[in-house]
Scaffold this motif. Sequence first.
Motif, PDB file in Angstrom:
ATOM      1  N   UNK A 357       0.918  -1.261   0.134  1.00 47.13           N
ATOM      2  CA  UNK A 357       0.130   0.022   0.025  1.00 47.13           C
ATOM      3  C   UNK A 357       1.022   1.332  -0.086  1.00 47.13           C
ATOM      4  N   UNK A 358       2.072   1.158   0.268  1.00 47.50           N
ATOM      5  CA  UNK A 358       2.923   2.214   0.517  1.00 47.50           C
ATOM      6  C   UNK A 358       3.580   2.558  -0.910  1.00 47.50           C
ATOM      7  N   UNK A 359       3.803   1.511  -1.756  1.00 46.76           N
ATOM      8  CA  UNK A 359       4.532   1.895  -3.110  1.00 46.76           C
ATOM      9  C   UNK A 359       3.788   2.979  -3.737  1.00 46.76           C
ATOM     10  N   UNK A 360       4.469   3.836  -4.497  1.00 52.48           N
ATOM     11  CA  UNK A 360       3.764   4.655  -5.360  1.00 52.48           C
ATOM     12  C   UNK A 360       3.116   4.118  -6.487  1.00 52.48           C
ATOM     13  N   UNK A 361       2.302   4.359  -6.924  1.00 53.90           N
ATOM     14  CA  UNK A 361       1.337   4.140  -8.116  1.00 53.90           C
ATOM     15  C   UNK A 361       1.737   5.194  -9.358  1.00 53.90           C
ATOM     16  N   UNK A 362       2.427   4.359 -10.352  1.00 55.16           N
ATOM     17  CA  UNK A 362       2.915   5.051 -11.455  1.00 55.16           C
ATOM     18  C   UNK A 362       2.022   5.226 -12.769  1.00 55.16           C
ATOM     19  N   UNK A 363       1.835   6.080 -13.564  1.00 60.30           N
ATOM     20  CA  UNK A 363       1.540   6.020 -14.467  1.00 60.30           C
ATOM     21  C   UNK A 363       2.518   6.063 -15.731  1.00 60.30           C
ATOM     22  N   UNK A 364       2.453   4.948 -16.621  1.00 59.89           N
ATOM     23  CA  UNK A 364       3.808   4.871 -17.212  1.00 59.89           C
ATOM     24  C   UNK A 364       3.614   5.616 -18.751  1.00 59.89           C
ATOM     25  N   UNK A 365       3.838   6.978 -18.690  1.00 56.19           N
ATOM     26  CA  UNK A 365       3.506   7.770 -19.827  1.00 56.19           C
ATOM     27  C   UNK A 365       4.270   7.182 -21.261  1.00 56.19           C
ATOM     28  N   UNK A 366       5.370   6.604 -20.948  1.00 50.77           N
ATOM     29  CA  UNK A 366       6.084   6.275 -21.997  1.00 50.77           C
ATOM     30  C   UNK A 366       5.392   5.157 -23.057  1.00 50.77           C
ATOM     31  N   UNK A 367       4.584   4.455 -22.564  1.00 44.76           N
ATOM     32  CA  UNK A 367       3.708   3.512 -23.483  1.00 44.76           C
ATOM     33  C   UNK A 367       2.607   4.129 -24.119  1.00 44.76           C
ATOM     34  N   UNK A 368       2.441   5.341 -24.224  1.00 44.85           N
ATOM     35  CA  UNK A 368       1.369   6.346 -24.974  1.00 44.85           C
ATOM     36  C   UNK A 368      -0.050   6.383 -24.128  1.00 44.85           C
ATOM     37  N   UNK A 369      -0.597   7.611 -24.530  1.00 46.04           N
ATOM     38  CA  UNK A 369      -1.874   7.833 -24.170  1.00 46.04           C
ATOM     39  C   UNK A 369      -2.913   7.746 -25.216  1.00 46.04           C
ATOM     40  N   UNK A 370      -3.720   6.773 -24.946  1.00 46.81           N
ATOM     41  CA  UNK A 370      -4.906   6.503 -25.578  1.00 46.81           C
ATOM     42  C   UNK A 370      -5.939   5.804 -24.777  1.00 46.81           C
ATOM     43  N   UNK A 371      -6.909   5.225 -25.664  1.00 45.66           N
ATOM     44  CA  UNK A 371      -7.822   4.400 -24.711  1.00 45.66           C
ATOM     45  C   UNK A 371      -7.649   2.959 -24.354  1.00 45.66           C
ATOM     46  N   UNK A 372      -6.707   2.888 -23.538  1.00 50.90           N
ATOM     47  CA  UNK A 372      -6.134   1.456 -23.107  1.00 50.90           C
ATOM     48  C   UNK A 372      -7.020   0.487 -22.886  1.00 50.90           C
ATOM     49  N   UNK A 373      -6.736  -0.711 -23.458  1.00 52.87           N
ATOM     50  CA  UNK A 373      -7.252  -1.781 -22.783  1.00 52.87           C
ATOM     51  C   UNK A 373      -6.356  -2.816 -21.939  1.00 52.87           C
ATOM     52  N   UNK A 374      -6.009  -3.885 -22.207  1.00 58.17           N
ATOM     53  CA  UNK A 374      -5.184  -4.649 -21.499  1.00 58.17           C
ATOM     54  C   UNK A 374      -3.697  -4.482 -22.070  1.00 58.17           C
ATOM     55  N   UNK A 375      -2.801  -5.126 -21.428  1.00 59.43           N
ATOM     56  CA  UNK A 375      -1.394  -4.951 -21.777  1.00 59.43           C
ATOM     57  C   UNK A 375      -0.692  -6.448 -21.682  1.00 59.43           C
ATOM     58  N   UNK A 376      -0.487  -6.955 -22.953  1.00 55.46           N
ATOM     59  CA  UNK A 376       0.168  -8.341 -22.801  1.00 55.46           C
ATOM     60  C   UNK A 376       1.563  -8.319 -23.141  1.00 55.46           C
ATOM     61  N   UNK A 377       2.503  -9.226 -22.170  1.00 51.64           N
ATOM     62  CA  UNK A 377       3.847  -9.195 -22.393  1.00 51.64           C
ATOM     63  C   UNK A 377       4.380 -10.181 -23.432  1.00 51.64           C
ATOM     64  N   UNK A 378       5.377 -10.141 -24.065  1.00 49.72           N
ATOM     65  CA  UNK A 378       6.024 -10.985 -24.947  1.00 49.72           C
ATOM     66  C   UNK A 378       6.513 -11.838 -24.083  1.00 49.72           C
ATOM     67  N   UNK A 379       7.027 -13.160 -24.561  1.00 50.77           N
ATOM     68  CA  UNK A 379       7.760 -14.360 -24.020  1.00 50.77           C
ATOM     69  C   UNK A 379       8.974 -13.643 -23.575  1.00 50.77           C
ATOM     70  N   UNK A 380       9.467 -13.943 -22.471  1.00 46.45           N
ATOM     71  CA  UNK A 380      10.589 -13.472 -21.778  1.00 46.45           C
ATOM     72  C   UNK A 380      11.944 -14.478 -22.148  1.00 46.45           C
ATOM     73  N   UNK A 381      13.047 -13.718 -22.716  1.00 46.54           N
ATOM     74  CA  UNK A 381      14.352 -14.412 -22.976  1.00 46.54           C
ATOM     75  C   UNK A 381      15.317 -13.499 -22.186  1.00 46.54           C
ATOM     76  N   UNK A 382      15.913 -14.179 -21.574  1.00 49.93           N
ATOM     77  CA  UNK A 382      17.198 -13.455 -20.782  1.00 49.93           C
ATOM     78  C   UNK A 382      18.030 -12.839 -21.263  1.00 49.93           C
ATOM     79  N   UNK A 383      18.397 -11.610 -21.213  1.00 52.61           N
ATOM     80  CA  UNK A 383      19.400 -10.781 -22.012  1.00 52.61           C
ATOM     81  C   UNK A 383      18.626 -10.095 -23.348  1.00 52.61           C
TER      82      UNK A 383
END
Length: 734
Positions: A357-383
């Motif tokens: 509850x004490x961590x900051x809530x952050x708006x990640x502006x670099x990912x763009x401003x629009x009518x956002x829906x979900x966010x899907x991550x790519x498969x992770x690859x080390x490095x």
Amino acid sequence: MSQDTRYVDPDEIDHNNSANESFQSVLQARLGRRSILRGAIGSAATAVFGGITLSACGGGDDDEQAPLKPLEKLGFSAVAKSLADQVVVPAGYTASVIYALGDPLTATASAYKNDGSDADFDNRAGDHHDGMEYYGLAADGKPDAKASTRGLLVMNHEATSHSGSERASAFVHINGGTNTLPRPATEVDREVPLHGVSVVEVRKNGAAFAYVKDSAFNRRITPLTPVTLSGFAAGSALMKSKFSADGKTARGTLNNCGTGSTPWGTTLTGEENWAGYFTRGAADDVARGNDKSVASLKRYGRNQGAASRHGWETGGADDKYARWDISKKGASADGSDDYRNELNTFGYLVEIDPYSKTSLIKKRTSLGRFAHESAAFSKLVEGKPLAVYMGDDSRGEYIYKWVSAANWAAADANPADRIATGDKYLDAGKLYVAKFNADGTGTWIELAIGNAVIKAATNYAFADQADVVVNARLAADAVGATKMDRPEWCASHPVTGEVYFTLTNNSNRTVATTDAANPRAYDDTKGASTKQSGNVNGHIIRVAEVAGDAAATSFKWDVYLFGAEAGADKGLVNLSSLTEDQDMSSPDGLWFSRASGLCWIQTDDGAFTDKSNCMMLAGIPGSVGDGAKKTLAYTGKSVDTYVGKAPTADTLKRFLVGPVDCEITGCAETPDGKALFVNIQHPGETITSATVSDPAKYLSHWPGNAGYGAGGSNARPRSATIVITKNDGGVIGS
Ligand code: FEO
Ligand code: CA
Ligand code: CA
């Protein structure tokens, strides 16, 4: 929300006046060399099915989630279409309501009376439950990504039920509320915190899950909760306001729709139809000197004179009401004495640490401003960099991708500071927008101030990268992105890494503007005579990055499924040959199980609702290129598209149908795959202040009629979370 005869959200109406190609020119240039670009993925996917493990999806004590065991065949009997005012699941399954609008979140908050007299929604479940994620907790309360008997649900509360022509959220006021201006402060103070996000603990006792009313983890985040702006636009001149002279902070999150779960154990919540909550004065263009902010406001749907959805700006003199009027009122040059820039602080993916509850809530502006829906991550690859996929839900809007500057390090799956890890991957990187080519390929075009096309743009004078991300739609217009049929949620296939996007419907699509990726425009009849046109039933497109590289700038695509009625024309409408056990309309929520690999498809529909309430289907998709090219022969035009392999009775089935006048949305599971959490949004949302006093006029009484909470068969309907379990204790869908 859907486009239909119910409330139409003005934010979803086409505000894209760019001249981006309708694709006729692209069609002329079609090369028909798709087969060369395809082929490898299908066999590769088969080879890796069955036994891979994934990196942790939460920041737990363990560094690996339970093994993925993809189901090869659906093990349940399809649910029939239903118009009943109840949740229907397959034989052998149980669905139970666990968390509904107004449920108390503190030890002292009273039980929800559900008669319009309850207030204090800061301490209660909000309305219109939407996207949702699950985070495990060990017995000692520490984060544990593998924990399946205790966890936290992070859940969006998107909006409230009200008539499109009325301002008040009828069900939360005794007599439906005040629809004239000014709105009473007491009503505004009740409606604002119905929006935002819940964090709520759930626990399994014996066979049954329940939410924990007095958990120390329970939390509400509302449109008034302080947040921190992060990324390229933080501290920009575009963000300055009376609330934040340095443009580094803002207030609240609003109209939260889809979610995403980061690989480091936080939630991303997408702000969708936020613009409509703000009003703008009738002469504000001149007040602003017709500067470039006017072009921005228009592109995001706020013409001068626009009325706000609820009239919250009239609640009183307090600043918390004033901020809903974004007219230029002050004398300052930088906007630090009014809320002329307030709209620029909404429209982001917002990162929340569910465990803190004490961590900051952050708006990640670099990912763009629009009518956002979900966010899907790519498969992770080390490095290697990671990617985040995103859709902008309005008619004719775009699909986006973020690629991190930082390379993925497995140690970050279990970090000491989760929000600092978000800073690492979500503040520095590149934002791209998608262009779908007629030959089944596509290109990711970078939205960068260094891009010569953006520098030379004539639609808007971009000053810097902050300006580009805040005005991502205008930047995407400038580079010629493809206008899509309302991109809703996206989700990554846990085996192939291919990314699926629902394109829910588009009443503006015409034969003239069809293209390979948005190839359908047709008429459909609802009920006896209501005609709907365009891409009435929506489709699901999927993308395979070249060489599976999250940072690739080109991709291949096809259409996994076209929504349609089973009886519709297979040449122009039912292109996926859906049967009576599979037919659906307006796919919206989309999510892959990390336990079973199933693709869950949820609908928010207003076209097929004469035959069935909104629903949820389970699919076992193949991969891009597993189907064939198909030519749609319209009068005077033909369009080639790429249709995925038709589903069979083993690979696509209806799993759930919801109560009347609802949307099915939000999907999360326990890591063992044995409990599935689903949200039922806005049952019986069609309501006016005139009918709220007469329960006989409600379209739905769910979940009161299912025995949950006060009111019984006369209950005011409530958005709610259900948990679904298999009676034999097995994995859902098996
Ligand atoms: Fe909130 Fe576009 O769905
Ligand atoms: Ca129909
Ligand atoms: Ca949605």
